[in-house]
Design a protein around this motif. Structure first.
Motif, short mmCIF file in Angstrom:
data_model
loop_
_atom_site.label_atom_id
_atom_site.label_comp_id
_atom_site.label_asym_id
_atom_site.label_seq_id
_atom_site.Cartn_x
_atom_site.Cartn_y
_atom_site.Cartn_z
N HIS A 236 0.79 -1.26 0.01
CA HIS A 236 -0.10 -0.03 -0.08
C HIS A 236 0.77 1.20 -0.02
N ALA A 237 0.14 2.34 -0.50
CA ALA A 237 1.06 3.61 -0.61
C ALA A 237 1.15 4.14 0.61
N HIS A 238 1.81 5.16 0.82
CA HIS A 238 1.95 6.01 1.87
C HIS A 238 0.97 6.48 2.75
N ALA A 239 0.76 6.13 4.05
CA ALA A 239 -0.58 6.44 4.92
C ALA A 239 0.02 7.30 5.96
N GLY A 240 1.06 7.93 6.14
CA GLY A 240 1.65 8.64 7.49
C GLY A 240 1.83 7.56 8.52
N LYS A 241 2.03 8.25 9.72
CA LYS A 241 2.70 7.65 10.85
C LYS A 241 1.46 7.00 11.46
N LYS A 242 1.78 5.67 11.86
CA LYS A 242 0.90 5.00 12.84
C LYS A 242 0.68 5.59 14.15
N GLN A 243 1.69 6.15 14.67
CA GLN A 243 1.64 6.82 15.96
C GLN A 243 0.68 7.88 16.02
N ARG A 244 0.63 8.61 14.82
CA ARG A 244 -0.15 9.88 14.73
C ARG A 244 -1.59 9.49 14.38
N TRP A 245 -2.12 8.32 14.17
CA TRP A 245 -3.36 8.19 13.61
C TRP A 245 -3.99 7.76 15.11
N ARG A 246 -5.35 8.39 15.38
CA ARG A 246 -6.00 8.14 16.51
C ARG A 246 -7.13 7.03 16.48
N GLY A 247 -7.43 6.66 15.30
CA GLY A 247 -8.57 5.89 15.08
C GLY A 247 -7.99 4.24 14.87
N PRO A 248 -8.75 3.56 14.53
CA PRO A 248 -8.41 1.99 14.20
C PRO A 248 -7.19 2.17 13.20
#
Length: 154
Positions: free
Chosen positions: A7-19
């Motif tokens: 999958h393409a770039h999705a940002g940092k896991k640590q910054r994502w608040r949802g599932p």
């Protein structure tokens, strides 16, 4: 012949608040997903399969629109799915013309499992950048079975 896509770039896991399954592509990721259309322009694509994760589905959306195909969601491409089942699926002739979008962890586990089976039809672990793809041609000379397509970062 089939294609494996990280999958393409999705940002940092640590910054994502949802599932984590709901983490979307970043702006860069959307550019990479659009770049996949041009990168696969000379390849016959008959089917699109995606992990249930939003970022995988979004990676295939431009290709689906360009080719007039639907995206089929398959749990075998999700993180934690049984690697032996995915390997068995990819070993069948029925996957010719399919594009599979999944995660680094799945590609790495698949590479390790394939190595134990003596297969050269999957990429080595930790070699696929976000948005990168592998064209797997089982009918080619063994030295040409795998062709890497780098992600479009522009």
């Amino acid at each position: 012949m089939f294609v494996l896509v990280r999958h393409a770039h999705a940002g940092k896991k640590q910054r994502w608040r949802g599932p984590d399954a709901d983490r979307p592509l970043s702006t860069l990721g959307h550019r990479q997903a659009r770049g996949l259309v041009a990168a696969l322009s000379g390849i016959e694509v008959r089917a699109l399969w995606s992990s249930p994760a939003l970022r995988c589905r979004q990676t295939l959306m431009p290709l689906a629109a360009a080719r007039g195909l639907r995206i089929d969601i398959h749990p075998i491409l999700a993180m934690g799915a049984p690697t032996d089942e995915l390997f068995a699926l990819l070993s069948t002739p029925g996957v010719d013309g399919a594009v599979f979008c999944t995660h680094r962890e799945v590609l790495d586990a698949l590479a390790e499992f394939a190595r134990t089976q003596g297969s050269t039809c999957v990429p080595r672990a930790a070699t696929t950048a976000k948005g990168g793809a592998w064209v797997v041609d089982r009918t080619a000379d063994p030295a040409e079975t795998l062709r890497y397509i780098a992600p479009a970062d522009g």
